[in-house]
Design an enzyme around this catalytic site. Structure first.
Site, PDB file in Angstrom:
ATOM      1  N   PHE A 132       8.340  -8.129  21.783  1.00  0.00           N
ATOM      2  CA  PHE A 132       6.995  -7.727  22.183  1.00  0.00           C
ATOM      3  C   PHE A 132       6.072  -8.931  22.027  1.00  0.00           C
ATOM      4  O   PHE A 132       5.954  -9.486  20.942  1.00  0.00           O
ATOM      5  CB  PHE A 132       6.453  -6.546  21.367  1.00  0.00           C
ATOM      6  CG  PHE A 132       5.140  -6.060  21.902  1.00  0.00           C
ATOM      7  CD1 PHE A 132       5.094  -5.192  22.990  1.00  0.00           C
ATOM      8  CD2 PHE A 132       3.936  -6.506  21.370  1.00  0.00           C
ATOM      9  CE1 PHE A 132       3.872  -4.777  23.531  1.00  0.00           C
ATOM     10  CE2 PHE A 132       2.711  -6.093  21.910  1.00  0.00           C
ATOM     11  CZ  PHE A 132       2.686  -5.222  22.985  1.00  0.00           C
ATOM     12  N   ASP A 217       6.999 -16.494  17.858  1.00  0.00           N
ATOM     13  CA  ASP A 217       5.869 -15.562  17.858  1.00  0.00           C
ATOM     14  C   ASP A 217       5.813 -14.931  16.471  1.00  0.00           C
ATOM     15  O   ASP A 217       6.607 -14.044  16.141  1.00  0.00           O
ATOM     16  CB  ASP A 217       6.095 -14.503  18.951  1.00  0.00           C
ATOM     17  CG  ASP A 217       5.012 -13.420  18.962  1.00  0.00           C
ATOM     18  OD1 ASP A 217       4.265 -13.316  17.974  1.00  0.00           O
ATOM     19  OD2 ASP A 217       4.943 -12.673  19.949  1.00  0.00           O
ATOM     20  N   LYS A 246      -3.203 -11.144  14.456  1.00  0.00           N
ATOM     21  CA  LYS A 246      -3.232 -10.022  13.509  1.00  0.00           C
ATOM     22  C   LYS A 246      -3.896 -10.339  12.162  1.00  0.00           C
ATOM     23  O   LYS A 246      -5.093 -10.221  12.026  1.00  0.00           O
ATOM     24  CB  LYS A 246      -1.823  -9.471  13.320  1.00  0.00           C
ATOM     25  CG  LYS A 246      -1.328  -8.695  14.565  1.00  0.00           C
ATOM     26  CD  LYS A 246      -0.098  -7.895  14.250  1.00  0.00           C
ATOM     27  CE  LYS A 246       0.449  -7.163  15.479  1.00  0.00           C
ATOM     28  NZ  LYS A 246      -0.206  -5.902  15.755  1.00  0.00           N
TER      29      LYS A 246
HETATM   30  N1  PLP Z   1       3.281 -10.561  19.470  1.00  0.00           N
HETATM   31  C1  PLP Z   1       3.756  -9.702  18.558  1.00  0.00           C
HETATM   32  C2  PLP Z   1       5.006 -10.051  17.810  1.00  0.00           C
HETATM   33  C3  PLP Z   1       3.096  -8.502  18.298  1.00  0.00           C
HETATM   34  O1  PLP Z   1       3.586  -7.654  17.387  1.00  0.00           O
HETATM   35  C4  PLP Z   1       1.919  -8.219  19.020  1.00  0.00           C
HETATM   36  C5  PLP Z   1       1.202  -6.949  18.805  1.00  0.00           C
HETATM   37  O2  PLP Z   1       1.710  -5.998  18.287  1.00  0.00           O
HETATM   38  C6  PLP Z   1       1.457  -9.142  19.958  1.00  0.00           C
HETATM   39  C7  PLP Z   1       2.159 -10.306  20.159  1.00  0.00           C
HETATM   40  C8  PLP Z   1       0.206  -8.887  20.753  1.00  0.00           C
HETATM   41  O3  PLP Z   1      -0.901  -9.047  19.934  1.00  0.00           O
HETATM   42  P1  PLP Z   1      -2.329  -8.496  20.390  1.00  0.00           P
HETATM   43  O4  PLP Z   1      -2.257  -7.017  20.385  1.00  0.00           O
HETATM   44  O5  PLP Z   1      -3.266  -9.053  19.350  1.00  0.00           O
HETATM   45  O6  PLP Z   1      -2.600  -9.059  21.736  1.00  0.00           O
END
Ligand code: PLP
Length: 391
Positions: A132, A217, A246
């Site tokens: 994700f 990520d 986050k």
């Molecule tokens: N990357 C990861 C691993 C995530 O868990 C998330 C959100 O849950 C995101 C990216 C996307 O982040 P945002 O909701 O701040 O755009």
């Protein structure tokens, strides 16, 4: 609730609870009911709700300067960047506002870097099944989960998907157009999937052999969540690019892309930008978060409470083997895979005053604040036990 439902897009399925206040590991609804928060705003409030140092830093900065454009230098931005580069593999940081934006920046940087290496058609990025990475078009295209794609095709071209934790599959997928590999060191939304100890090393080696950028990520698992400042630090490898968001600013919106200098240099003035990126208030909060993670006992607490929680969940698994398939995680990101749907369990917990989460229908996910105490974990375990006993 009625006003929300009438006036706000129905993009979230919400619980019938309006939260009005938070402190430490707890939040309260408008009727005064208390909840133990084992979700932390989905891994955002790692230091707990309204941490006094974060509140103080943000308040003080708000009185001084709330926003200026990135045409100018600001002190909080410099300070947070220095703390991030001083405590990671990275040399430079680009600030934005969210995880998706941080990943979007990373994907743009990978393409630019590749082009500047003289590779005209090398723009493909390999990502992992059940990943994700966000909801913008590029990050949605990078996210290898069909359910998020439906209704939004055609996606951005240039992504290839392989199973997570399978270095052989990754090797096979690399081709003359590949420029980077993007993965979460531990997958969050995809079910709290931890890699084998040597997987990330194999990925690093493969990237080095083929001249590919390795992008981690760490939007969900960074900022102390796994018991180290960054998750990659458990595995003896370093990426070329890493994304954060986050928990970066303790609950205020902030994202960051970190990179090694020779990669970061592919971006020049005008390559990429964000109006709010590096906002002084969010950056001041981020500095407070970093200082606490670096100098306090939070990481240590995360490691010991993570072990304690995991042991408790494992022992539940022993007692309820027909309901619990497996427990996995690192530090305080823990998943419990069930043989049954988890939705009802989450609702029962909520009614009884504990917020937990379920991802991919059958995986209960626990993301308590890193300051969580033994008694609070015991309370959660006891509640889960009473639910399982009735099933
Ligand atoms: N990357 C990861 C691993 C995530 O868990 C998330 C959100 O849950 C995101 C990216 C996307 O982040 P945002 O909701 O701040 O755009």
């Amino acid at each position: 609730m009625r006003i929300t439902n009438e006036n706000i897009f129905q993009t979230y399925s919400r619980y019938p609870v309006t939260l009005v206040r938070g402190k430490g590991t707890k939040v309260w609804d408008e009727r005064g009911k208390e909840y133990l928060d084992f979700l932390s705003g989905i891994a955002v409030c790692n230091l707990g709700h309204c941490h006094p140092a974060v509140v103080r830093a943000a308040q003080a900065q708000m009185k001084k300067l709330i926003h200026v454009s990135n045409f100018f230098y600001t002190e909080p931005q410099a300070e947070l960047a220095r703390l991030l580069t001083g405590n990671s593999f990275a040399d430079q940081v680009f600030f934005c506002n969210s995880g998706a934006e941080a990943n979007e920046s990373a994907l743009k940087l990978a393409r630019k870097f590749s082009l500047q290496q003289g590779n005209q058609n090398r723009y493909e990025v390999i990502t992992m099944h059940y990943s994700f990475h966000g909801r913008t078009f590029a990050t949605l295209s990078a996210t290898a989960q069909k359910k998020f794609h439906t209704g939004f095709e055609p996606l951005l071209p240039g992504f290839r998907y392989v199973p997570f934790n399978d270095a052989g599959a990754l090797k096979k997928a690399v081709n003359k157009n590949t420029c980077a590999v993007l993965l979460e060191p531990i997958q969050g939304e995809g079910g709290v999937n931890c890699p084998d100890d040597d997987y990330l090393k194999k990925v690093r080696k493969l990237c080095d052999e083929h001249g590919l950028l390795l992008i981690f990520d760490e939007v969900q698992v960074g900022m102390g969540r796994t018991g180290k400042l960054f998750a990659y630090q458990h595995y003896g490898v370093e990426p070329d690019i890493m994304t954060l968001a986050k928990a970066l600013a303790g609950g205020l919106p902030a994202g960051a892309m970190l990179a090694k200098k020779h990669v970061a240099e592919s971006f020049s003035p005008g390559s990429h930008a964000s109006t709010f990126g590096g906002n002084p208030v969010c950056m001041a909060a981020g500095v407070a978060v970093m200082e606490i993670l670096l100098h306090g006992t939070v990481l240590e607490n995360c490691r010991s409470m993570g072990t304690y929680f995991m042991q408790g969940l494992e022992s539940l698994k022993q007692r309820y083997p027909s309901i619990i398939k497996v427990v996995r995680g690192k530090g305080l990101i823990i998943g419990m895979e069930l043989t049954i749907e988890g939705k009802e369990i989450v609702s029962t917990c909520l009614k009884q005053g504990i917020i937990i989460n379920c991802t991919l229908d059958k995986i209960l996910r626990f993301l308590p604040p890193l300051i969580v105490k033994k008694q609070e974990i015991d309370r959660c375990l006891k509640m889960l036990e009473s639910i399982f006993a009735k099933l």
